[in-house]
Design a protein around this motif. Structure first.
Motif, short mmCIF file in Angstrom:
data_model
loop_
_atom_site.label_atom_id
_atom_site.label_comp_id
_atom_site.label_asym_id
_atom_site.label_seq_id
_atom_site.Cartn_x
_atom_site.Cartn_y
_atom_site.Cartn_z
N HIS A 92 0.84 -1.20 0.00
CA HIS A 92 0.00 0.00 0.00
C HIS A 92 0.87 1.25 0.00
CE1 HIS A 92 -3.99 -1.82 0.57
NE2 HIS A 92 -3.42 -2.67 1.43
N PHE A 93 1.92 1.23 0.81
CA PHE A 93 2.78 2.41 0.93
C PHE A 93 3.52 2.68 -0.38
CE2 PHE A 93 6.33 4.85 2.94
CZ PHE A 93 5.55 5.78 3.63
N GLU A 94 3.93 1.64 -1.06
CA GLU A 94 4.61 1.80 -2.35
C GLU A 94 3.69 2.48 -3.36
OE1 GLU A 94 6.99 -1.23 -5.28
OE2 GLU A 94 4.95 -1.80 -4.74
N VAL A 95 2.43 2.03 -3.42
CA VAL A 95 1.47 2.63 -4.34
C VAL A 95 1.15 4.06 -3.93
CG1 VAL A 95 -0.90 2.47 -5.23
CG2 VAL A 95 0.51 0.40 -5.00
N LEU A 96 1.05 4.30 -2.63
CA LEU A 96 0.80 5.66 -2.16
C LEU A 96 1.93 6.60 -2.56
CD1 LEU A 96 -0.75 7.78 -0.51
CD2 LEU A 96 0.56 7.03 1.48
N GLU A 97 3.17 6.17 -2.37
CA GLU A 97 4.29 7.05 -2.69
C GLU A 97 4.27 7.44 -4.17
OE1 GLU A 97 9.07 7.56 -1.85
OE2 GLU A 97 8.14 5.59 -1.55
N ALA A 98 4.02 6.48 -5.05
CA ALA A 98 3.95 6.79 -6.48
C ALA A 98 2.77 7.74 -6.76
CB ALA A 98 3.80 5.51 -7.29
N SER A 99 1.66 7.51 -6.08
CA SER A 99 0.48 8.35 -6.30
C SER A 99 0.71 9.77 -5.80
CB SER A 99 -0.72 7.73 -5.59
OG SER A 99 -0.99 6.43 -6.09
N ASP A 142 4.78 12.28 6.28
CA ASP A 142 6.14 12.72 5.98
C ASP A 142 6.36 12.78 4.47
OD1 ASP A 142 6.69 12.89 8.69
OD2 ASP A 142 7.69 10.93 8.78
N LEU A 143 5.88 11.75 3.75
CA LEU A 143 5.99 11.75 2.29
C LEU A 143 5.25 12.94 1.69
CD1 LEU A 143 5.41 8.02 1.23
CD2 LEU A 143 7.60 9.20 1.50
N ALA A 144 4.04 13.18 2.17
CA ALA A 144 3.24 14.26 1.62
C ALA A 144 3.89 15.62 1.89
CB ALA A 144 1.83 14.22 2.22
N ALA A 145 4.34 15.83 3.12
CA ALA A 145 4.95 17.11 3.46
C ALA A 145 6.17 17.40 2.61
CB ALA A 145 5.32 17.12 4.94
N GLU A 174 -8.43 9.92 15.88
CA GLU A 174 -7.23 9.31 15.30
C GLU A 174 -6.30 10.37 14.72
OE1 GLU A 174 -6.41 5.90 15.41
OE2 GLU A 174 -8.02 6.11 16.87
N LEU A 175 -6.85 11.34 14.02
CA LEU A 175 -6.02 12.40 13.44
C LEU A 175 -5.38 13.25 14.53
CD1 LEU A 175 -8.26 13.48 10.43
CD2 LEU A 175 -6.25 11.98 10.40
N ALA A 176 -6.11 13.49 15.60
CA ALA A 176 -5.53 14.23 16.73
C ALA A 176 -4.38 13.45 17.34
CB ALA A 176 -6.60 14.51 17.77
N ALA A 177 -4.52 12.13 17.44
CA ALA A 177 -3.45 11.30 18.01
C ALA A 177 -2.23 11.27 17.10
CB ALA A 177 -3.96 9.88 18.25
N ILE A 178 -2.46 11.24 15.79
CA ILE A 178 -1.35 11.27 14.83
C ILE A 178 -0.62 12.61 14.92
CG2 ILE A 178 -0.75 11.26 12.37
CD1 ILE A 178 -3.17 9.31 12.02
N GLY A 179 -1.39 13.69 14.94
CA GLY A 179 -0.82 15.01 15.15
C GLY A 179 0.13 15.47 14.07
N HIS A 180 -0.10 15.05 12.83
CA HIS A 180 0.80 15.42 11.73
C HIS A 180 0.15 16.52 10.91
CE1 HIS A 180 3.56 15.21 8.40
NE2 HIS A 180 4.19 14.18 8.90
N PRO A 181 0.83 17.65 10.68
CA PRO A 181 0.19 18.76 9.96
C PRO A 181 -0.16 18.45 8.52
CG PRO A 181 2.54 19.18 10.30
CD PRO A 181 2.20 17.98 11.13
N ALA A 182 0.44 17.40 7.95
CA ALA A 182 0.14 17.03 6.56
C ALA A 182 -0.85 15.88 6.47
CB ALA A 182 1.42 16.66 5.81
N VAL A 183 -1.47 15.50 7.57
CA VAL A 183 -2.50 14.46 7.57
C VAL A 183 -3.77 15.05 8.17
CG1 VAL A 183 -3.14 12.13 8.32
CG2 VAL A 183 -0.75 12.66 7.82
N ARG A 184 -4.71 15.34 7.30
CA ARG A 184 -5.96 15.98 7.71
C ARG A 184 -7.12 15.10 7.27
NH1 ARG A 184 -4.73 19.03 11.55
NH2 ARG A 184 -6.34 20.60 11.17
#
Length: 308
Positions: A92-99, A142-145, A174-184
């Motif tokens: 899944h992560f491989e496909v996400l990175e390409a996408s 991290d990839l998105a940012a 869950e998003l609050a727990a992740i706390g990543h500014p590039a994951v909304r």
């Protein structure tokens, strides 16, 4: 940017010709609707093949997008699922990175990623799936940012109690727990309506959506009746007659309580109101854009709410 902090109204394009030879004309038609952004369905454009980008197909998309006066968002592969079995997550992560590379190449800002789906099981198993999703969404952030993108995790629904996906309020936690500014988040209002209906919790709909709204950098706008698609139907017209399923109707055709939602929700600055209209109803696209634009003008954003 509208005075209330809304980025504007967008609409999702449809892929018609498989070789994308008519994509430019599709985007021309959408621009004539006067929207501020266009969502590209890269999940159905044959750009990523076996986890790798196919350069000629990406080049075709870039040519069609070049020189336009609109912003772009991207909807990546629907099958990406970070609640899947642990051994499959690297795929899944491989496909996400390409996408994500595709999204960055076309100059997109928001990248829509579906929330996880997993078989319903006892609490320990479900919480393990949530643990996996938090870990891998953090990595995805991290990839998105690094590419100047924001991943917007979309609310889904399930057809029965045997399959689990987070309800809006749980996704907010869950998003609050992740706390990543590039994951909304992406709030899909129809998906959320259907998600709560299957649990018999329609009365919680507005409160659940409002809990996720502060994380929702992206919205998917289309109407429905929030009714399960649980009767055999012969045609889409019959499904419409019964009001069953995720119909992707123009705003106002279903019974989603839009005014109540706008009154209850406070969204981030720069949120995108993106319409996902089924091709069958494209003849009503202009009216749907007008209705969505009027709704967006009534929406509240977090900074504006603080100032009031």
């Amino acid at each position: 940017m509208l005075p209330n902090g809304i980025a504007g109204t967008g609409i999702s394009a449809h892929k018609r010709a498989d070789d994308l030879s008519d994509l430019a004309s599709e985007l021309d038609m959408i621009e004539e609707l006067g929207v501020e952004s266009i969502e590209l369905p890269t999940y159905d454009m044959d750009i990523v093949v076996g986890g790798r980008i196919r350069p000629p197909q990406l080049a075709a998309v870039k040519r069609a997008c070049a020189g336009r006066g609109v912003a772009f968002t991207v909807h990546g592969p629907l099958a990406l699922n970070f609640m899947d079995a642990a051994w499959r997550l690297p795929r899944h992560f491989e496909v996400l990175e390409a996408s994500l590379d595709v999204a960055a190449a076309v100059g997109a800002g928001n990248y829509v990623l579906h929330a996880g789906v997993t078989p319903t099981e006892q609490a320990q198993g479900l919480e393990s799936a949530y643990d996996r999703q938090r870990e891998w969404l953090s990595r995805a952030g991290d990839l998105a940012a690094a590419r100047g993108l924001t991943i917007c995790v979309e609310t889904l629904f399930t057809d029965d109690a045997r399959t689990h996906t987070p309800a809006p309020a749980r996704l907010a936690r869950e998003l609050a727990a992740i706390g990543h500014p590039a994951v909304r988040a992406t709030i899909d209002f129809s998906h959320s309506y259907l998600r709560l209906d299957v649990e018999g919790r329609r009365a919680d709909y507005i409160a659940e959506v409002a809990a996720l709204a502060p994380f929702a950098q992206h919205l998917h706008i289309h109407d429905s009746f929030g009714r399960q698609d649980d009767i055999w139907m012969f045609t889409e017209g019959e499904r419409l007659a019964f009001g069953h399923g995720d119909l992707h109707l123009p705003v106002g055709w279903g019974d989603i309580p839009w005014a109540d939602l706008m009154a209850a929700c406070a969204f981030p600055q720069g949120v995108v109101f993106n319409i996902e209209l089924k091709q069958r109803y494209w003849y009503a696209a202009a009216d749907c854009v007008a209705a969505t634009r009027a709704m967006a003008a009534t929406a509240r954003t977090l900074l504006r709410q603080a100032a009031e």
